[in-house]
Design an enzyme around this catalytic site. Structure first.
Site, PDB file in Angstrom:
ATOM      1  N   ARG A  49      39.950  -1.645  62.307  1.00  0.00           N
ATOM      2  CA  ARG A  49      40.477  -3.000  62.511  1.00  0.00           C
ATOM      3  C   ARG A  49      41.701  -3.101  61.621  1.00  0.00           C
ATOM      4  O   ARG A  49      41.604  -2.897  60.412  1.00  0.00           O
ATOM      5  CB  ARG A  49      39.399  -4.018  62.127  1.00  0.00           C
ATOM      6  CG  ARG A  49      39.846  -5.460  62.109  1.00  0.00           C
ATOM      7  CD  ARG A  49      39.999  -5.987  63.530  1.00  0.00           C
ATOM      8  NE  ARG A  49      40.111  -7.427  63.576  1.00  0.00           N
ATOM      9  CZ  ARG A  49      41.173  -8.118  63.184  1.00  0.00           C
ATOM     10  NH1 ARG A  49      42.218  -7.516  62.680  1.00  0.00           N
ATOM     11  NH2 ARG A  49      41.178  -9.430  63.297  1.00  0.00           N
ATOM     12  N   GLU A  57      43.324 -12.345  71.919  1.00  0.00           N
ATOM     13  CA  GLU A  57      42.054 -11.904  72.482  1.00  0.00           C
ATOM     14  C   GLU A  57      42.200 -11.617  73.975  1.00  0.00           C
ATOM     15  O   GLU A  57      43.120 -12.126  74.620  1.00  0.00           O
ATOM     16  CB  GLU A  57      40.988 -12.988  72.281  1.00  0.00           C
ATOM     17  CG  GLU A  57      40.646 -13.264  70.844  1.00  0.00           C
ATOM     18  CD  GLU A  57      39.916 -12.125  70.173  1.00  0.00           C
ATOM     19  OE1 GLU A  57      39.128 -11.421  70.842  1.00  0.00           O
ATOM     20  OE2 GLU A  57      40.124 -11.925  68.963  1.00  0.00           O
ATOM     21  N   ARG A  91      33.442  -1.912  61.244  1.00  0.00           N
ATOM     22  CA  ARG A  91      34.780  -1.372  61.480  1.00  0.00           C
ATOM     23  C   ARG A  91      35.489  -1.166  60.151  1.00  0.00           C
ATOM     24  O   ARG A  91      35.379  -1.992  59.248  1.00  0.00           O
ATOM     25  CB  ARG A  91      35.606  -2.325  62.344  1.00  0.00           C
ATOM     26  CG  ARG A  91      34.995  -2.627  63.691  1.00  0.00           C
ATOM     27  CD  ARG A  91      35.774  -3.666  64.448  1.00  0.00           C
ATOM     28  NE  ARG A  91      35.783  -4.935  63.723  1.00  0.00           N
ATOM     29  CZ  ARG A  91      36.269  -6.067  64.206  1.00  0.00           C
ATOM     30  NH1 ARG A  91      36.820  -6.096  65.399  1.00  0.00           N
ATOM     31  NH2 ARG A  91      36.235  -7.168  63.500  1.00  0.00           N
TER      32      ARG A  91
END
Length: 159
Positions: A49, A57, A91
């Site tokens: 990330r 998004e 992540r």
């Protein structure tokens, strides 16, 4: 014979996806404009990330362009990571560098991502202001189509 086959498969896998060293990591695929799956850490693919940015998004305006831009920056490159923290989803949170250049910075600079709302980076905030003034990327969209991803996620919860 089974041992030989197992050893051969193990050798093939370790060559195809060996842990990063001085050569860096490589892109497997881009999930969206602020996360990608890289190879390899301890012989396995893992998700990164991008630290301090938040990209549109899926189904949000400019999401596909943001994803495509990240792919363009990472594809066929040796990738280096700065940062070793992990988020609640497992992540790795990091700055991805290519040839000493921060891809996180480039995403904001090109208007492909917002600076994350909790970022303390003055440099990133300055890059975002420059992108806004130059109407780069998502900043060229009409204001009615620009919504911070963190606000968009609240109004479009996952099912």
């Amino acid at each position: 014979m089974k041992r030989l086959l197992a050893f051969s498969l193990l050798l093939l896998f370790s060559v195809a996806c060996s842990p990063a060293d001085q050569q860096g990591y490589r892109l497997v695929y881009v999930q969206d404009g602020d996360s990608a799956v890289l190879c390899c850490e301890k012989g396995k693919k893992f998700t990164v990330r991008l630290l301090d940015i938040d990209a549109p998004e899926k189904n949000q305006p400019y999401a596909e362009q943001s994803k495509a831009m990240l792919k363009q920056f990472l594809e066929d490159e040796q990738l280096y990571l700065v940062g070793s923290q992990y988020d609640r989803y497992g992540r790795r949170l990091a700055v991805i560098e290519v040839n000493g250049v921060s891809i996180n910075d480039k995403m904001v600079e090109r208007g492909a991502a917002w600076v994350w709302k909790y970022s303390k980076s003055r440099r990133m905030k300055a890059l975002q202001e420059e992108a806004k003034e130059a109407r780069e990327g998502l900043w060229a969209l009409p204001e009615s189509q620009r919504q911070n991803p963190w606000e968009w996620r609240q109004s479009h919860p996952r099912k």
